[in-house]
Design a protein around this motif. Structure first.
Motif, PDB file in Angstrom:
ATOM      1  N   UNK A  62       0.867  -1.180   0.000  1.00 38.96           N
ATOM      2  CA  UNK A  62       0.000   0.000   0.000  1.00 38.96           C
ATOM      3  C   UNK A  62       0.900   1.225   0.000  1.00 38.96           C
ATOM      4  N   UNK A  63       0.845   1.968  -1.093  1.00 36.85           N
ATOM      5  CA  UNK A  63       1.739   3.115  -1.231  1.00 36.85           C
ATOM      6  C   UNK A  63       1.001   4.449  -1.193  1.00 36.85           C
ATOM      7  N   UNK A  64      -0.325   4.421  -1.247  1.00 37.54           N
ATOM      8  CA  UNK A  64      -1.091   5.665  -1.232  1.00 37.54           C
ATOM      9  C   UNK A  64      -1.096   6.244   0.173  1.00 37.54           C
ATOM     10  N   UNK A  65      -0.970   7.545   0.224  1.00 37.82           N
ATOM     11  CA  UNK A  65      -1.116   8.196   1.528  1.00 37.82           C
ATOM     12  C   UNK A  65      -2.587   8.594   1.682  1.00 37.82           C
ATOM     13  N   UNK A  66      -3.106   8.349   2.849  1.00 34.95           N
ATOM     14  CA  UNK A  66      -4.510   8.627   3.125  1.00 34.95           C
ATOM     15  C   UNK A  66      -4.588   9.596   4.294  1.00 34.95           C
ATOM     16  N   UNK A  67      -5.365  10.637   4.105  1.00 41.26           N
ATOM     17  CA  UNK A  67      -5.606  11.557   5.217  1.00 41.26           C
ATOM     18  C   UNK A  67      -7.101  11.857   5.261  1.00 41.26           C
ATOM     19  N   UNK A  68      -7.642  11.854   6.459  1.00 41.94           N
ATOM     20  CA  UNK A  68      -9.063  12.159   6.626  1.00 41.94           C
ATOM     21  C   UNK A  68      -9.283  12.737   8.003  1.00 41.94           C
ATOM     22  N   UNK A  69     -10.405  13.422   8.116  1.00 45.79           N
ATOM     23  CA  UNK A  69     -10.800  14.017   9.377  1.00 45.79           C
ATOM     24  C   UNK A  69     -12.105  13.358   9.792  1.00 45.79           C
ATOM     25  N   UNK A  70     -12.144  12.792  10.962  1.00 46.91           N
ATOM     26  CA  UNK A  70     -13.322  12.097  11.460  1.00 46.91           C
ATOM     27  C   UNK A  70     -13.887  12.859  12.640  1.00 46.91           C
ATOM     28  N   UNK A  71     -15.205  13.011  12.604  1.00 48.70           N
ATOM     29  CA  UNK A  71     -15.891  13.664  13.713  1.00 48.70           C
ATOM     30  C   UNK A  71     -17.145  12.864  14.015  1.00 48.70           C
ATOM     31  N   UNK A  72     -17.123  12.088  15.087  1.00 49.40           N
ATOM     32  CA  UNK A  72     -18.259  11.272  15.475  1.00 49.40           C
ATOM     33  C   UNK A  72     -19.053  12.011  16.546  1.00 49.40           C
ATOM     34  N   UNK A  73     -20.152  12.598  16.128  1.00 50.44           N
ATOM     35  CA  UNK A  73     -20.990  13.319  17.088  1.00 50.44           C
ATOM     36  C   UNK A  73     -21.608  12.326  18.070  1.00 50.44           C
ATOM     37  N   UNK A  74     -22.086  11.203  17.518  1.00 48.04           N
ATOM     38  CA  UNK A  74     -22.699  10.169  18.345  1.00 48.04           C
ATOM     39  C   UNK A  74     -21.866   8.898  18.172  1.00 48.04           C
ATOM     40  N   UNK A  75     -21.052   8.527  19.148  1.00 45.73           N
ATOM     41  CA  UNK A  75     -20.142   7.388  18.978  1.00 45.73           C
ATOM     42  C   UNK A  75     -20.818   6.024  19.130  1.00 45.73           C
ATOM     43  N   UNK A  76     -21.920   5.833  18.394  1.00 42.55           N
ATOM     44  CA  UNK A  76     -22.653   4.569  18.467  1.00 42.55           C
ATOM     45  C   UNK A  76     -22.828   4.019  17.056  1.00 42.55           C
ATOM     46  N   UNK A  77     -22.492   2.745  16.873  1.00 37.40           N
ATOM     47  CA  UNK A  77     -22.821   2.041  15.642  1.00 37.40           C
ATOM     48  C   UNK A  77     -24.193   1.435  15.878  1.00 37.40           C
ATOM     49  N   UNK A  78     -25.202   1.986  15.249  1.00 33.13           N
ATOM     50  CA  UNK A  78     -26.592   1.603  15.508  1.00 33.13           C
ATOM     51  C   UNK A  78     -27.140   0.854  14.305  1.00 33.13           C
ATOM     52  N   UNK A  79     -27.597  -0.386  14.541  1.00 32.76           N
ATOM     53  CA  UNK A  79     -28.187  -1.219  13.501  1.00 32.76           C
ATOM     54  C   UNK A  79     -29.560  -1.651  13.990  1.00 32.76           C
ATOM     55  N   UNK A  80     -30.558  -1.457  13.161  1.00 37.61           N
ATOM     56  CA  UNK A  80     -31.911  -1.862  13.553  1.00 37.61           C
ATOM     57  C   UNK A  80     -32.126  -3.359  13.387  1.00 37.61           C
ATOM     58  N   UNK A  81     -31.828  -3.882  12.207  1.00 43.76           N
ATOM     59  CA  UNK A  81     -32.171  -5.275  11.926  1.00 43.76           C
ATOM     60  C   UNK A  81     -31.127  -5.907  11.014  1.00 43.76           C
ATOM     61  N   UNK A  82     -30.655  -7.097  11.375  1.00 46.42           N
ATOM     62  CA  UNK A  82     -29.769  -7.894  10.531  1.00 46.42           C
ATOM     63  C   UNK A  82     -30.401  -9.263  10.389  1.00 46.42           C
ATOM     64  N   UNK A  83     -30.610  -9.681   9.137  1.00 47.97           N
ATOM     65  CA  UNK A  83     -31.186 -11.000   8.845  1.00 47.97           C
ATOM     66  C   UNK A  83     -30.262 -11.699   7.861  1.00 47.97           C
ATOM     67  N   UNK A  84     -29.601 -12.757   8.321  1.00 50.76           N
ATOM     68  CA  UNK A  84     -28.599 -13.458   7.519  1.00 50.76           C
ATOM     69  C   UNK A  84     -28.981 -14.922   7.404  1.00 50.76           C
ATOM     70  N   UNK A  85     -28.913 -15.457   6.185  1.00 49.32           N
ATOM     71  CA  UNK A  85     -29.198 -16.875   5.985  1.00 49.32           C
ATOM     72  C   UNK A  85     -28.046 -17.733   6.491  1.00 49.32           C
ATOM     73  N   UNK A  86     -26.803 -17.409   6.078  1.00 55.81           N
ATOM     74  CA  UNK A  86     -25.664 -18.231   6.501  1.00 55.81           C
ATOM     75  C   UNK A  86     -24.371 -17.438   6.428  1.00 55.81           C
TER      76      UNK A  86
END
Length: 128
Positions: free
Chosen positions: A68-92
Motif C-alpha cells: 500500500x503506497x497511497x497516503x490517506x488523510x481524513x478528518x473524522x468527527x463522530x458526534x454520536x459514537x454509536x454504531x446503531x443497527x436496527x435489523x440484521x437478517x442473515x441466511x448463513x
C-alpha cells in the motif's frame, strides 16, 4: 483504535459454520482462514489421495499482497459514537467469513478452494 458502542436491535442468523465468526463489538485483529476441496465425479471412484492438502500447489503458494503506497488523510468527527443497527437478517455465514458489527484494527481473510472434476474418458461410460 477508536472505540464506539455497537448496538443491534434484532439479529437473526440461521447458520454459522466452517470456521466462521459472528462478532458484535470492537476487535483488534480478525483473521479468517479456510481450505477446501471440491470434487465432482461422473462415477464414484476413490483414489485415496484426494484429501492430501499439501499435494496441491494452490495451498502452498504465498499470497501476493501488493504494498500500500497511497497516503490517506481524513478528518473524522463522530458526534454520536454509536454504531446503531436496527435489523440484521442473515441466511448463513460460511467458509471463514465474519459477520462483524463494530470497529476493527486489522482484518485478514483467506479462503483457498481446489476444484477437481474427474470425468470418464470417451467410450468408457459403459464400464460403470
Amino acid at each position: 483504535m477508536l472505540t464506539r458502542i455497537s448496538s443491534v436491535d434484532h439479529l437473526e442468523v440461521k447458520q454459522v459454520v466452517f470456521s466462521s465468526v459472528l462478532q458484535l463489538g470492537d476487535s483488534c485483529i480478525l483473521n479468517g482462514f479456510s481450505r477446501a476441496l471440491a470434487v465432482q465425479r461422473e462415477t464414484e471412484i476413490f483414489y485415496g489421495d484426494e484429501g492430501n492438502f499439501p499435494s496441491y500447489r494452490i495451498f502452498k503458494k504465498p499470497l501476493p499482497l501488493p504494498p500500500i503506497t497511497e497516503s490517506i488523510s481524513f478528518l473524522r468527527h463522530n458526534i454520536n459514537p454509536i454504531i446503531k443497527v436496527n435489523n440484521i437478517d442473515v441466511t448463513a455465514v460460511s467458509n471463514s467469513s465474519i459477520l462483524h458489527v463494530g470497529n476493527s484494527q486489522t482484518v485478514s481473510m483467506e479462503v483457498r478452494v481446489k476444484h477437481i472434476r474427474q470425468l470418464l474418458l470417451e467410450g468408457h461410460e459403459q464400464d460403470i
